[in-house]
Write a protein that holds these residues in place. Sequence first.
Motif, short mmCIF file in Angstrom:
data_model
loop_
_atom_site.label_atom_id
_atom_site.label_comp_id
_atom_site.label_asym_id
_atom_site.label_seq_id
_atom_site.Cartn_x
_atom_site.Cartn_y
_atom_site.Cartn_z
N TYR A 35 0.80 -1.23 0.00
CA TYR A 35 0.00 0.00 0.00
C TYR A 35 0.84 1.28 0.00
CZ TYR A 35 -4.04 -2.98 0.96
OH TYR A 35 -5.02 -3.93 0.89
N ARG A 38 -0.04 5.25 -0.45
CA ARG A 38 -1.46 5.48 -0.20
C ARG A 38 -1.69 5.53 1.31
NH1 ARG A 38 -4.31 0.70 -3.36
NH2 ARG A 38 -2.30 -0.36 -3.33
N ASP A 39 -2.84 6.07 1.74
CA ASP A 39 -3.25 5.95 3.14
C ASP A 39 -4.06 4.66 3.25
OD1 ASP A 39 -2.17 8.42 3.35
OD2 ASP A 39 -4.03 9.46 3.86
N LYS A 41 -6.75 2.31 5.61
CA LYS A 41 -7.63 2.22 6.78
C LYS A 41 -7.76 0.77 7.24
CE LYS A 41 -11.14 4.93 7.69
NZ LYS A 41 -12.44 5.62 7.57
N PRO A 63 1.07 5.74 6.40
CA PRO A 63 -0.01 6.37 7.17
C PRO A 63 -1.23 5.46 7.31
CG PRO A 63 0.84 7.87 5.49
CD PRO A 63 1.42 6.52 5.19
N ILE A 64 -1.68 5.32 8.54
CA ILE A 64 -2.76 4.36 8.87
C ILE A 64 -3.90 5.08 9.58
CG2 ILE A 64 -3.31 2.47 10.48
CD1 ILE A 64 -1.73 1.37 8.30
N LYS A 65 -5.13 4.76 9.18
CA LYS A 65 -6.30 5.15 9.96
C LYS A 65 -6.92 3.88 10.53
CE LYS A 65 -7.59 8.91 6.84
NZ LYS A 65 -8.63 9.31 5.86
N GLU A 97 -11.72 4.84 -0.07
CA GLU A 97 -10.52 4.52 0.74
C GLU A 97 -10.00 3.11 0.46
OE1 GLU A 97 -10.21 6.77 4.63
OE2 GLU A 97 -12.25 5.98 4.72
#
Length: 180
Positions: A35, A38-39, A41, A63-65, A97
């Motif tokens: 990934y 990209r961000d 989730k 970056p992780i949500k 997302e």
Amino acid sequence: MSAPAAPPGIERVLFSEEQIRERICEIGESIAERYRGRDLKLIGVLKGSIFFLTALAQRIDIPIKVDLLGISSFGARKGAPGVVRIAKDLDDTIEGEDVLLIEDIVDTGLTTRYLLQTLAGRGPNSLAICTLLDRTCRRIVQVPVEFRCFEIDERFVVGFGLDYRQLYRNLPYLAVMKPD
Ligand code: IMP
Ligand code: MG
């Protein structure tokens, strides 16, 4: 500081803390590679997967949500597949997302299929599955498992988030239970 003794219901350790940590590092790296740019989730399924999600998220170097989904399944026998419904929905939308559904175990696949169908209907850019444990020998419906830490056989497993009647989730290792 010595480790607490195994509880009476436990027969043996299947995967140690160390083995779990190593696998989670490897899987975390694979996810970051897949990934990158990209961000991502991560969606955890309450309650079983939050232990795995927490450990994994710290090993994914992009970056992780995080969001959480609560389900109720009606099937209280050991590992019995049941009817599933959403008891606590996500806080936010997932439209557009990249979503990774984090599972404790994919067993019959029924729970995961239900969640995949539900989430796919909300228009994510991508949707994939990552599971701590995969028990393909009991599959009833096929689901695409993208990332897995361990494949296991028939025996009922507890620890690292997995429960038997809500107990044993806090064991830092994965263990096989004594037969009834
Ligand atoms: P499914 O059969 O793939 O729908 O899995 C349903 C749920 O059964 C999982 O999310 C777990 O909560 C539970 N489950 C299945 N096998 C085990 C096990 O060996 N130990 C603990 N829980 C299990
Ligand atoms: Mg459970």
